[in-house]
Design an enzyme around this catalytic site. Sequence first.
Site, PDB file in Angstrom:
ATOM      1  CB  SER A 132     -26.960  65.625   8.850  1.00 54.49           C
ATOM      2  OG  SER A 132     -25.916  66.465   9.279  1.00 54.49           O
ATOM      3  CE1 TYR A 145     -30.002  67.630  13.100  1.00 53.73           C
ATOM      4  CE2 TYR A 145     -27.622  67.439  12.809  1.00 53.73           C
ATOM      5  CZ  TYR A 145     -28.878  67.692  12.287  1.00 53.73           C
ATOM      6  OH  TYR A 145     -29.016  67.996  10.947  1.00 53.73           O
TER       7      TYR A 145
HETATM    8  N1  NAP Z   1     -28.506  73.747   7.506  1.00 50.90           N
HETATM    9  C1  NAP Z   1     -27.589  72.839   7.811  1.00 50.90           C
HETATM   10  O1  NAP Z   1     -26.436  73.158   8.124  1.00 50.90           O
HETATM   11  C2  NAP Z   1     -27.947  71.378   7.726  1.00 50.90           C
HETATM   12  C3  NAP Z   1     -26.890  70.450   7.593  1.00 50.90           C
HETATM   13  C4  NAP Z   1     -27.189  69.101   7.521  1.00 50.90           C
HETATM   14  C5  NAP Z   1     -28.506  68.682   7.563  1.00 50.90           C
HETATM   15  N2  NAP Z   1     -29.506  69.593   7.702  1.00 50.90           N
HETATM   16  C6  NAP Z   1     -30.888  69.093   7.736  1.00 50.90           C
HETATM   17  O2  NAP Z   1     -31.589  69.666   6.665  1.00 50.90           O
HETATM   18  C7  NAP Z   1     -32.980  69.696   6.964  1.00 50.90           C
HETATM   19  C8  NAP Z   1     -33.536  71.068   6.612  1.00 50.90           C
HETATM   20  O3  NAP Z   1     -32.890  72.029   7.424  1.00 50.90           O
HETATM   21  P1  NAP Z   1     -32.586  73.504   6.907  1.00 50.90           P
HETATM   22  O4  NAP Z   1     -31.128  73.682   6.887  1.00 50.90           O
HETATM   23  O5  NAP Z   1     -33.352  73.825   5.695  1.00 50.90           O
HETATM   24  O6  NAP Z   1     -33.125  74.338   8.180  1.00 50.90           O
HETATM   25  P2  NAP Z   1     -34.407  75.276   8.341  1.00 50.90           P
HETATM   26  O7  NAP Z   1     -34.308  76.424   7.416  1.00 50.90           O
HETATM   27  O8  NAP Z   1     -34.501  75.532   9.804  1.00 50.90           O
HETATM   28  O9  NAP Z   1     -35.626  74.365   7.873  1.00 50.90           O
HETATM   29  C9  NAP Z   1     -36.134  73.339   8.658  1.00 50.90           C
HETATM   30  C10 NAP Z   1     -37.534  73.058   8.223  1.00 50.90           C
HETATM   31  O10 NAP Z   1     -38.062  71.984   9.009  1.00 50.90           O
HETATM   32  C11 NAP Z   1     -39.324  72.384   9.464  1.00 50.90           C
HETATM   33  N3  NAP Z   1     -39.780  71.669  10.647  1.00 50.90           N
HETATM   34  C12 NAP Z   1     -39.215  71.586  11.869  1.00 50.90           C
HETATM   35  N4  NAP Z   1     -39.988  70.830  12.671  1.00 50.90           N
HETATM   36  C13 NAP Z   1     -41.050  70.435  11.924  1.00 50.90           C
HETATM   37  C14 NAP Z   1     -42.208  69.661  12.169  1.00 50.90           C
HETATM   38  N5  NAP Z   1     -42.453  69.121  13.378  1.00 50.90           N
HETATM   39  N6  NAP Z   1     -43.084  69.433  11.142  1.00 50.90           N
HETATM   40  C15 NAP Z   1     -42.870  69.976   9.930  1.00 50.90           C
HETATM   41  N7  NAP Z   1     -41.812  70.747   9.644  1.00 50.90           N
HETATM   42  C16 NAP Z   1     -40.928  70.976  10.640  1.00 50.90           C
HETATM   43  C17 NAP Z   1     -39.202  73.875   9.707  1.00 50.90           C
HETATM   44  O11 NAP Z   1     -40.491  74.435   9.811  1.00 50.90           O
HETATM   45  P3  NAP Z   1     -40.778  75.806  10.604  1.00 50.90           P
HETATM   46  O12 NAP Z   1     -40.496  76.900   9.611  1.00 50.90           O
HETATM   47  O13 NAP Z   1     -42.221  75.697  10.967  1.00 50.90           O
HETATM   48  O14 NAP Z   1     -39.870  75.837  11.794  1.00 50.90           O
HETATM   49  C18 NAP Z   1     -38.464  74.255   8.420  1.00 50.90           C
HETATM   50  O15 NAP Z   1     -39.343  74.314   7.329  1.00 50.90           O
HETATM   51  C19 NAP Z   1     -33.111  69.298   8.425  1.00 50.90           C
HETATM   52  O16 NAP Z   1     -33.523  67.946   8.516  1.00 50.90           O
HETATM   53  C20 NAP Z   1     -31.695  69.464   8.951  1.00 50.90           C
HETATM   54  O17 NAP Z   1     -31.451  68.599  10.043  1.00 50.90           O
HETATM   55  C21 NAP Z   1     -29.258  70.931   7.774  1.00 50.90           C
END
Ligand code: NAP
Length: 266
Positions: A132, A145
């Site tokens: 991130s 986080y």
């Molecule tokens: N969106 C942002 O603004 C942003 C910015 C910087 C970094 N990130 C990072 O990007 C990554 C993906 O996030 P995203 O934005 O795509 O959010 P998201 O749509 O909420 O996706 C997160 C994914 O992680 C999965 N997950 C959570 N806990 C898990 C576990 N114990 N085992 C397996 N899967 C698990 C969720 O599964 P479920 O569907 O089962 O909950 C979902 O598939 C994360 O690491 C996040 O920290 C996001």
Amino acid sequence: MKTILITGASTGIGKATALYFADKGWNVIATMRNLVPDSALAGKTNITCLQLDVTDNVSIESAVQKAISKFGKIDVLFNNAGYALAGAFEAVTESQIRKQFETNVFGVMNVTRAILPNFRSNHAGIILNTTSSGGIITFPLYSAYNSSKWAIEGFMESLQFELRQFGIVIKNIEPAGVKSEFVGNIEFISNPVYDNYSNSAQQGTLDGYKNAPTADVVAKVAYKAATDGKKKLRYAGTPQAGFIFFIRWLLPLKWFTSIIANQIEK
Ligand SMILES: NC(=O)c1ccc[n+]([C@@H]2O[C@H](COP(=O)([O-])OP(=O)(O)OC[C@H]3O[C@@H](n4cnc5c(N)ncnc54)[C@H](OP(=O)(O)O)[C@@H]3O)[C@@H](O)[C@H]2O)c1
């Protein structure tokens, strides 16, 4: 045909990356903790959906072994699963922070450990990680986080040294705000002592998502990182992240943190 295994592919960045790599002709192993793939993933013949919870070593081992038996080898691991715990440090409990680290830190370590024997025997492999912008800089109320993402940045920066001899390359994708399920899934913890500050600072953070790009933008960066042949550790996951890193590089930390405070603590 190359093969990528992605964690957290049910929604957001993981799902967009699964679809993007599939469209580029890759075999994709889209893993998710609840195996209920939506029609977009299920509709692609070169996407295999498997159950994998990054906090459960049995499910990690099972998914990795199934993927290897089906495709012979894995070329790219994308450690992407994660979520955010937010709130004042005094508001969150030790167990909430441990849960945050179980997913964002130990989850990444455990999936990486499970795949390394395959990468070593192939003398090749790329480990991509969604860290991130919050793994390079910090934001108010995100101490849990931010520290989890900083941990992965440090872990991966060190790990790359010992893995070079086996032809294994590490690349961190660092997005700023992205439209996905991420904001809706933030575990926000209140505490009356901090509520005045927390409510406005959290609103300041959420305001930053109004013009956030969609997850496809990050999927393209992940594809570039997987295919550019460079031994480069860090990739800005979105244009906004690139801009933030430039400002951070340019300014002394004291000035930089004042800008973050002015933007968020309205
Ligand atoms: N969106 C942002 O603004 C942003 C910015 C910087 C970094 N990130 C990072 O990007 C990554 C993906 O996030 P995203 O934005 O795509 O959010 P998201 O749509 O909420 O996706 C997160 C994914 O992680 C999965 N997950 C959570 N806990 C898990 C576990 N114990 N085992 C397996 N899967 C698990 C969720 O599964 P479920 O569907 O089962 O909950 C979902 O598939 C994360 O690491 C996040 O920290 C996001």
